[in-house]
Write an enzyme that holds these catalytic residues in place. Structure first.
Site, PDB file in Angstrom:
ATOM      1  N   ASP A  21      -6.362   2.136   3.653  1.00 64.90           N
ATOM      2  CA  ASP A  21      -7.609   1.786   2.556  1.00 64.90           C
ATOM      3  C   ASP A  21      -6.893   0.407   2.009  1.00 64.90           C
ATOM      4  O   ASP A  21      -7.726   0.011   1.273  1.00 64.90           O
ATOM      5  CB  ASP A  21      -7.664   2.745   1.451  1.00 64.90           C
ATOM      6  CG  ASP A  21      -6.490   3.249   0.688  1.00 64.90           C
ATOM      7  OD1 ASP A  21      -5.435   2.794   1.302  1.00 64.90           O
ATOM      8  OD2 ASP A  21      -6.773   4.081  -0.231  1.00 64.90           O
ATOM      9  N   SER A  22      -5.955   0.124   2.326  1.00 66.26           N
ATOM     10  CA  SER A  22      -5.453  -1.406   2.147  1.00 66.26           C
ATOM     11  C   SER A  22      -6.550  -2.518   2.685  1.00 66.26           C
ATOM     12  O   SER A  22      -6.506  -3.643   2.379  1.00 66.26           O
ATOM     13  CB  SER A  22      -4.373  -1.796   2.824  1.00 66.26           C
ATOM     14  OG  SER A  22      -4.085  -1.467   4.348  1.00 66.26           O
ATOM     15  N   LYS A  55      -4.945  10.782   6.043  1.00 63.54           N
ATOM     16  CA  LYS A  55      -3.811  10.562   4.875  1.00 63.54           C
ATOM     17  C   LYS A  55      -4.330  10.539   3.826  1.00 63.54           C
ATOM     18  O   LYS A  55      -5.337  10.043   3.173  1.00 63.54           O
ATOM     19  CB  LYS A  55      -3.179   9.288   5.158  1.00 63.54           C
ATOM     20  CG  LYS A  55      -1.969   8.959   4.126  1.00 63.54           C
ATOM     21  CD  LYS A  55      -1.038   7.958   4.780  1.00 63.54           C
ATOM     22  CE  LYS A  55      -1.382   6.422   4.354  1.00 63.54           C
ATOM     23  NZ  LYS A  55      -1.758   5.945   2.884  1.00 63.54           N
ATOM     24  N   GLU A  91      -3.236  10.759  -0.655  1.00 68.06           N
ATOM     25  CA  GLU A  91      -1.901  10.279  -1.539  1.00 68.06           C
ATOM     26  C   GLU A  91      -2.048  11.441  -2.557  1.00 68.06           C
ATOM     27  O   GLU A  91      -2.877  11.805  -3.120  1.00 68.06           O
ATOM     28  CB  GLU A  91      -2.424   8.984  -2.278  1.00 68.06           C
ATOM     29  CG  GLU A  91      -2.650   7.865  -1.555  1.00 68.06           C
ATOM     30  CD  GLU A  91      -2.733   6.344  -1.960  1.00 68.06           C
ATOM     31  OE1 GLU A  91      -2.889   6.571  -3.227  1.00 68.06           O
ATOM     32  OE2 GLU A  91      -3.128   5.325  -1.124  1.00 68.06           O
ATOM     33  N   GLU A 129       6.505   4.992  -0.485  1.00 70.40           N
ATOM     34  CA  GLU A 129       6.153   3.747  -0.769  1.00 70.40           C
ATOM     35  C   GLU A 129       7.062   3.311  -1.806  1.00 70.40           C
ATOM     36  O   GLU A 129       6.820   3.905  -2.839  1.00 70.40           O
ATOM     37  CB  GLU A 129       4.725   3.562  -0.737  1.00 70.40           C
ATOM     38  CG  GLU A 129       4.375   2.133  -1.171  1.00 70.40           C
ATOM     39  CD  GLU A 129       3.093   1.683  -0.967  1.00 70.40           C
ATOM     40  OE1 GLU A 129       2.048   2.674  -0.408  1.00 70.40           O
ATOM     41  OE2 GLU A 129       2.604   0.488  -1.328  1.00 70.40           O
TER      42      GLU A 129
HETATM   43  O1  KIV Z   1      -3.424   1.757   2.952  1.00 70.05           O
HETATM   44  C1  KIV Z   1      -2.376   1.415   3.542  1.00 70.05           C
HETATM   45  O2  KIV Z   1      -2.376   0.266   4.298  1.00 70.05           O
HETATM   46  C2  KIV Z   1      -1.217   2.375   3.373  1.00 70.05           C
HETATM   47  C3  KIV Z   1       0.075   1.798   3.640  1.00 70.05           C
HETATM   48  C4  KIV Z   1       0.689   0.818   2.906  1.00 70.05           C
HETATM   49  C5  KIV Z   1       1.242   2.945   3.964  1.00 70.05           C
HETATM   50  O3  KIV Z   1      -1.448   3.176   2.742  1.00 70.05           O
END
Ligand code: KIV
Length: 277
Positions: free
Chosen positions: A53-54, A126, A128, A195
Protein backbone atom coordinates in the site's frame (compact mmCIF):
# COMPACT_ATOMS: atom_id res chain seq x y z
CA UNK A 1 -5.13 -33.09 -8.51
CA UNK A 2 -1.49 -33.14 -7.49
CA UNK A 3 0.45 -31.58 -4.65
CA UNK A 4 2.14 -28.95 -6.83
CA UNK A 5 1.48 -25.22 -6.61
CA UNK A 6 -1.64 -24.17 -8.58
CA UNK A 7 0.72 -22.15 -10.83
CA UNK A 8 3.49 -23.48 -13.05
CA UNK A 9 6.29 -24.86 -10.88
CA UNK A 10 8.59 -23.65 -9.44
CA UNK A 11 6.09 -21.05 -8.17
CA UNK A 12 7.05 -19.87 -4.67
CA UNK A 13 4.45 -21.08 -2.16
CA UNK A 14 3.98 -20.58 1.57
CA UNK A 15 5.42 -24.06 2.04
CA UNK A 16 8.52 -23.12 0.02
CA UNK A 17 9.07 -20.07 2.24
CA UNK A 18 8.92 -22.27 5.33
CA UNK A 19 11.44 -24.64 3.75
CA UNK A 20 13.69 -21.68 2.96
CA UNK A 21 13.67 -20.66 6.63
CA UNK A 22 14.40 -24.23 7.73
CA UNK A 23 17.28 -24.51 5.27
CA UNK A 24 18.69 -21.06 6.10
CA UNK A 25 18.02 -19.70 2.56
CA UNK A 26 17.28 -15.98 2.66
CA UNK A 27 14.03 -14.70 1.13
CA UNK A 28 14.24 -11.71 -1.25
CA UNK A 29 11.08 -9.60 -1.41
CA UNK A 30 10.47 -6.26 -3.19
CA UNK A 31 7.42 -4.15 -3.87
CA UNK A 32 5.95 -3.58 -7.35
CA UNK A 33 2.88 -1.71 -8.51
CA UNK A 34 2.89 -2.25 -12.28
CA UNK A 35 3.29 -4.85 -15.03
CA UNK A 36 6.73 -3.86 -16.36
CA UNK A 37 8.40 -3.74 -12.94
CA UNK A 38 6.80 -7.03 -11.92
CA UNK A 39 8.26 -8.68 -15.04
CA UNK A 40 11.74 -7.41 -14.16
CA UNK A 41 11.44 -8.60 -10.56
CA UNK A 42 10.25 -12.08 -11.49
CA UNK A 43 12.97 -12.41 -14.14
CA UNK A 44 15.60 -11.33 -11.60
CA UNK A 45 14.57 -14.09 -9.18
CA UNK A 46 12.73 -12.14 -6.49
CA UNK A 47 10.91 -14.69 -4.30
CA UNK A 48 7.99 -12.52 -3.16
CA UNK A 49 6.54 -9.47 -4.92
CA UNK A 50 4.56 -7.29 -2.55
CA UNK A 51 1.91 -5.02 -4.00
CA UNK A 52 2.43 -2.67 -1.07
CA UNK A 53 0.00 0.00 0.00
CA UNK A 54 3.15 2.16 -0.28
CA UNK A 55 1.65 2.61 -3.78
CA UNK A 56 -0.34 5.32 -2.02
CA UNK A 57 2.93 7.24 -1.47
CA UNK A 58 5.26 6.35 -4.30
CA UNK A 59 2.72 5.80 -7.08
CA UNK A 60 -0.10 8.22 -6.18
CA UNK A 61 1.83 10.89 -4.28
CA UNK A 62 -0.09 10.82 -0.98
CA UNK A 63 1.90 11.54 2.18
CA UNK A 64 0.68 8.35 3.92
CA UNK A 65 -0.61 4.89 3.00
CA UNK A 66 -4.07 5.62 4.40
CA UNK A 67 -5.91 6.95 1.31
CA UNK A 68 -5.44 3.98 -1.03
CA UNK A 69 -8.61 1.92 -1.62
CA UNK A 70 -9.34 -1.77 -2.14
CA UNK A 71 -10.21 -1.10 -5.80
CA UNK A 72 -6.94 0.79 -6.37
CA UNK A 73 -4.97 -2.06 -4.77
CA UNK A 74 -6.80 -4.51 -7.03
CA UNK A 75 -5.90 -2.41 -10.09
CA UNK A 76 -2.18 -2.50 -9.17
CA UNK A 77 -2.29 -6.19 -8.24
CA UNK A 78 -3.86 -7.25 -11.54
CA UNK A 79 -1.02 -5.51 -13.41
CA UNK A 80 1.62 -7.11 -11.16
CA UNK A 81 0.16 -10.61 -11.47
CA UNK A 82 0.07 -10.23 -15.28
CA UNK A 83 3.74 -9.16 -15.17
CA UNK A 84 4.82 -12.17 -13.10
CA UNK A 85 2.77 -14.53 -15.27
CA UNK A 86 4.37 -13.08 -18.41
CA UNK A 87 7.80 -14.14 -17.13
CA UNK A 88 8.64 -17.31 -15.19
CA UNK A 89 5.56 -17.02 -12.94
CA UNK A 90 7.90 -18.00 -10.10
CA UNK A 91 7.40 -15.14 -7.62
CA UNK A 92 4.69 -15.24 -4.98
CA UNK A 93 2.47 -12.14 -5.21
CA UNK A 94 1.19 -10.69 -1.92
CA UNK A 95 -1.31 -7.84 -1.76
CA UNK A 96 -1.49 -5.36 1.12
CA UNK A 97 -4.98 -5.01 2.57
CA UNK A 98 -5.48 -1.24 2.70
CA UNK A 99 -6.38 0.83 5.75
CA UNK A 100 -9.96 0.20 6.99
CA UNK A 101 -10.51 -2.80 4.73
CA UNK A 102 -9.99 -5.27 7.61
CA UNK A 103 -10.23 -3.33 10.87
CA UNK A 104 -14.03 -2.93 11.22
CA UNK A 105 -15.01 -6.57 11.70
CA UNK A 106 -13.83 -10.09 10.95
CA UNK A 107 -16.68 -10.45 8.47
CA UNK A 108 -15.76 -7.31 6.54
CA UNK A 109 -12.08 -8.33 6.58
CA UNK A 110 -12.93 -11.75 5.18
CA UNK A 111 -15.18 -10.23 2.50
CA UNK A 112 -12.39 -7.87 1.38
CA UNK A 113 -9.65 -10.51 1.58
CA UNK A 114 -11.88 -12.81 -0.49
CA UNK A 115 -12.49 -10.05 -3.02
CA UNK A 116 -8.81 -9.25 -3.52
CA UNK A 117 -7.94 -12.96 -3.86
CA UNK A 118 -10.80 -13.70 -6.28
CA UNK A 119 -10.23 -10.61 -8.42
CA UNK A 120 -6.47 -10.93 -8.76
CA UNK A 121 -5.20 -14.50 -8.77
CA UNK A 122 -2.63 -13.36 -6.21
CA UNK A 123 -1.20 -15.70 -3.57
CA UNK A 124 -1.73 -14.03 -0.20
CA UNK A 125 -2.78 -10.91 1.68
CA UNK A 126 -0.80 -8.82 4.17
CA UNK A 127 -2.34 -7.18 7.25
CA UNK A 128 -0.74 -4.79 9.73
CA UNK A 129 -0.98 -5.22 13.50
CA UNK A 130 -0.67 -7.71 16.36
CA UNK A 131 -3.11 -8.88 19.03
CA UNK A 132 -5.88 -6.59 17.81
CA UNK A 133 -6.13 -8.39 14.44
CA UNK A 134 -5.34 -11.93 15.58
CA UNK A 135 -8.97 -13.14 15.42
CA UNK A 136 -9.28 -11.66 11.93
CA UNK A 137 -6.07 -13.37 10.79
CA UNK A 138 -7.41 -16.67 12.13
CA UNK A 139 -10.72 -16.19 10.33
CA UNK A 140 -9.03 -15.38 7.02
CA UNK A 141 -6.47 -18.19 7.20
CA UNK A 142 -9.15 -20.69 8.32
CA UNK A 143 -10.97 -19.82 5.09
CA UNK A 144 -7.88 -20.80 3.10
CA UNK A 145 -6.39 -17.39 2.37
CA UNK A 146 -2.71 -17.14 3.36
CA UNK A 147 -1.91 -14.13 5.57
CA UNK A 148 1.41 -12.33 6.00
CA UNK A 149 1.63 -10.23 9.19
CA UNK A 150 3.37 -6.88 9.63
CA UNK A 151 4.70 -5.59 12.99
CA UNK A 152 6.90 -2.76 14.27
CA UNK A 153 6.52 0.47 12.37
CA UNK A 154 3.14 -0.16 10.79
CA UNK A 155 2.52 2.77 8.43
CA UNK A 156 -1.29 2.55 8.62
CA UNK A 157 -0.94 3.58 12.32
CA UNK A 158 1.34 6.53 11.62
CA UNK A 159 -1.09 9.05 13.11
CA UNK A 160 -1.10 7.03 16.36
CA UNK A 161 2.72 6.80 16.49
CA UNK A 162 3.18 10.45 15.45
CA UNK A 163 6.55 9.76 13.80
CA UNK A 164 8.49 7.29 11.64
CA UNK A 165 11.13 6.65 14.33
CA UNK A 166 12.41 3.17 15.23
CA UNK A 167 9.78 1.15 17.14
CA UNK A 168 10.10 -1.22 20.12
CA UNK A 169 13.25 0.28 21.58
CA UNK A 170 11.74 0.15 25.09
CA UNK A 171 11.42 -3.22 26.84
CA UNK A 172 7.63 -3.06 27.16
CA UNK A 173 7.02 -2.49 23.44
CA UNK A 174 9.67 -5.08 22.54
CA UNK A 175 7.93 -7.69 24.74
CA UNK A 176 4.58 -6.80 23.16
CA UNK A 177 6.03 -7.18 19.68
CA UNK A 178 7.48 -10.60 20.49
CA UNK A 179 4.13 -11.69 21.91
CA UNK A 180 2.26 -10.31 18.88
CA UNK A 181 4.56 -12.20 16.52
CA UNK A 182 3.86 -15.48 18.35
CA UNK A 183 0.11 -14.76 18.31
CA UNK A 184 0.22 -14.16 14.55
CA UNK A 185 2.03 -17.45 14.05
CA UNK A 186 -0.55 -19.27 16.22
CA UNK A 187 -3.36 -17.61 14.24
CA UNK A 188 -1.96 -19.15 11.06
CA UNK A 189 0.12 -16.36 9.47
CA UNK A 190 2.75 -17.84 7.12
CA UNK A 191 5.32 -15.01 7.51
CA UNK A 192 5.68 -11.68 9.25
CA UNK A 193 7.24 -8.41 8.12
CA UNK A 194 9.25 -6.61 10.84
CA UNK A 195 9.62 -2.93 10.05
CA UNK A 196 12.11 -0.52 11.63
CA UNK A 197 12.86 -2.26 14.92
CA UNK A 198 16.23 -2.94 16.62
CA UNK A 199 18.24 -5.69 14.92
CA UNK A 200 18.65 -7.62 18.20
CA UNK A 201 14.89 -7.75 18.74
CA UNK A 202 14.30 -8.86 15.11
CA UNK A 203 16.86 -11.65 15.66
CA UNK A 204 15.04 -12.75 18.83
CA UNK A 205 11.68 -12.79 17.01
CA UNK A 206 13.22 -14.72 14.11
CA UNK A 207 14.62 -17.36 16.48
CA UNK A 208 11.31 -17.63 18.36
CA UNK A 209 9.13 -18.31 15.31
CA UNK A 210 8.94 -21.26 12.97
CA UNK A 211 7.49 -19.00 10.21
CA UNK A 212 9.84 -16.65 8.32
CA UNK A 213 10.43 -13.03 9.29
CA UNK A 214 11.00 -10.48 6.52
CA UNK A 215 12.85 -7.37 7.67
CA UNK A 216 12.81 -3.78 6.51
CA UNK A 217 15.08 -1.72 8.72
CA UNK A 218 15.25 -4.70 11.09
CA UNK A 219 18.85 -5.85 10.62
CA UNK A 220 20.44 -8.84 8.91
CA UNK A 221 19.14 -11.67 11.10
CA UNK A 222 15.63 -11.81 9.62
CA UNK A 223 14.83 -14.73 7.33
CA UNK A 224 14.38 -12.34 4.42
CA UNK A 225 14.48 -8.68 3.44
CA UNK A 226 12.06 -6.33 1.71
CA UNK A 227 12.50 -2.84 0.28
CA UNK A 228 10.22 -0.46 -1.58
CA UNK A 229 11.32 -0.67 -5.23
CA UNK A 230 11.27 3.11 -5.79
CA UNK A 231 13.63 3.60 -2.82
CA UNK A 232 16.18 0.92 -3.76
CA UNK A 233 16.26 2.07 -7.39
CA UNK A 234 16.88 5.66 -6.31
CA UNK A 235 13.65 6.89 -7.92
CA UNK A 236 12.45 8.55 -4.71
CA UNK A 237 14.46 11.68 -3.95
CA UNK A 238 13.04 12.81 -0.63
CA UNK A 239 13.16 9.55 1.39
CA UNK A 240 16.58 8.49 2.72
CA UNK A 241 16.25 6.30 5.84
CA UNK A 242 19.46 4.48 6.70
CA UNK A 243 17.93 1.05 6.04
CA UNK A 244 17.52 1.80 2.32
CA UNK A 245 20.47 0.75 0.18
CA UNK A 246 20.31 2.47 -3.20
CA UNK A 247 21.19 -0.04 -5.89
CA UNK A 248 20.77 2.54 -8.68
CA UNK A 249 20.20 6.24 -9.24
CA UNK A 250 17.27 5.99 -11.62
CA UNK A 251 16.03 9.45 -10.74
CA UNK A 252 19.26 10.94 -12.10
CA UNK A 253 19.32 8.59 -15.10
CA UNK A 254 15.71 9.29 -16.09
CA UNK A 255 16.09 13.04 -15.47
CA UNK A 256 19.13 13.08 -17.74
CA UNK A 257 17.38 11.10 -20.50
CA UNK A 258 14.28 13.30 -20.39
CA UNK A 259 16.37 16.51 -20.41
CA UNK A 260 18.27 15.30 -23.51
CA UNK A 261 14.97 14.36 -25.22
CA UNK A 262 13.44 17.79 -24.51
CA UNK A 263 16.61 19.42 -25.84
CA UNK A 264 16.58 17.29 -29.02
CA UNK A 265 12.89 18.01 -29.71
CA UNK A 266 13.36 21.75 -29.18
CA UNK A 267 16.38 21.83 -31.51
CA UNK A 268 14.65 19.69 -34.15
CA UNK A 269 17.23 16.92 -33.55
CA UNK A 270 14.57 14.27 -32.95
CA UNK A 271 13.35 12.38 -34.92
CA UNK A 272 16.10 11.85 -37.49
CA UNK A 273 15.50 10.56 -41.02
CA UNK A 274 16.31 7.01 -39.81
CA UNK A 275 13.65 7.35 -37.13
CA UNK A 276 11.05 8.48 -39.69
CA UNK A 277 8.97 6.63 -42.35
O1 KIV B 1 3.54 -1.12 1.65
C1 KIV B 1 4.71 -1.54 1.66
O2 KIV B 1 5.52 -1.25 0.76
C2 KIV B 1 5.13 -2.37 2.78
C3 KIV B 1 6.58 -2.70 2.89
C4 KIV B 1 7.30 -1.51 3.38
C5 KIV B 1 6.83 -3.88 3.73
O3 KIV B 1 4.33 -2.75 3.58
Amino acid sequence: MNDQSPRKPPHVTTRRLLEMKEQGEKIAMLTAYDYTTARILDRAGVDVVLVGDSASNVFSGHTTTLPITVDEMIYHTKAVVRGVQAETSRAMVVIDMPFMSYQLSGEEALRNAGKVMKDNECDAVKLEGGEVIVETVKRITDTGIPVMGHLGLIPQSIYKFGSYKVRAQEEKEAEELLRDAKLLEEAGAFAVVLEKIPAALAAEVTDSLSIPTIGIGAGPRCDGQVLVINDMLGLSTEFHPRFVRKYADLNGTVQDAVTRYVDDVRKGGFPSDEESY
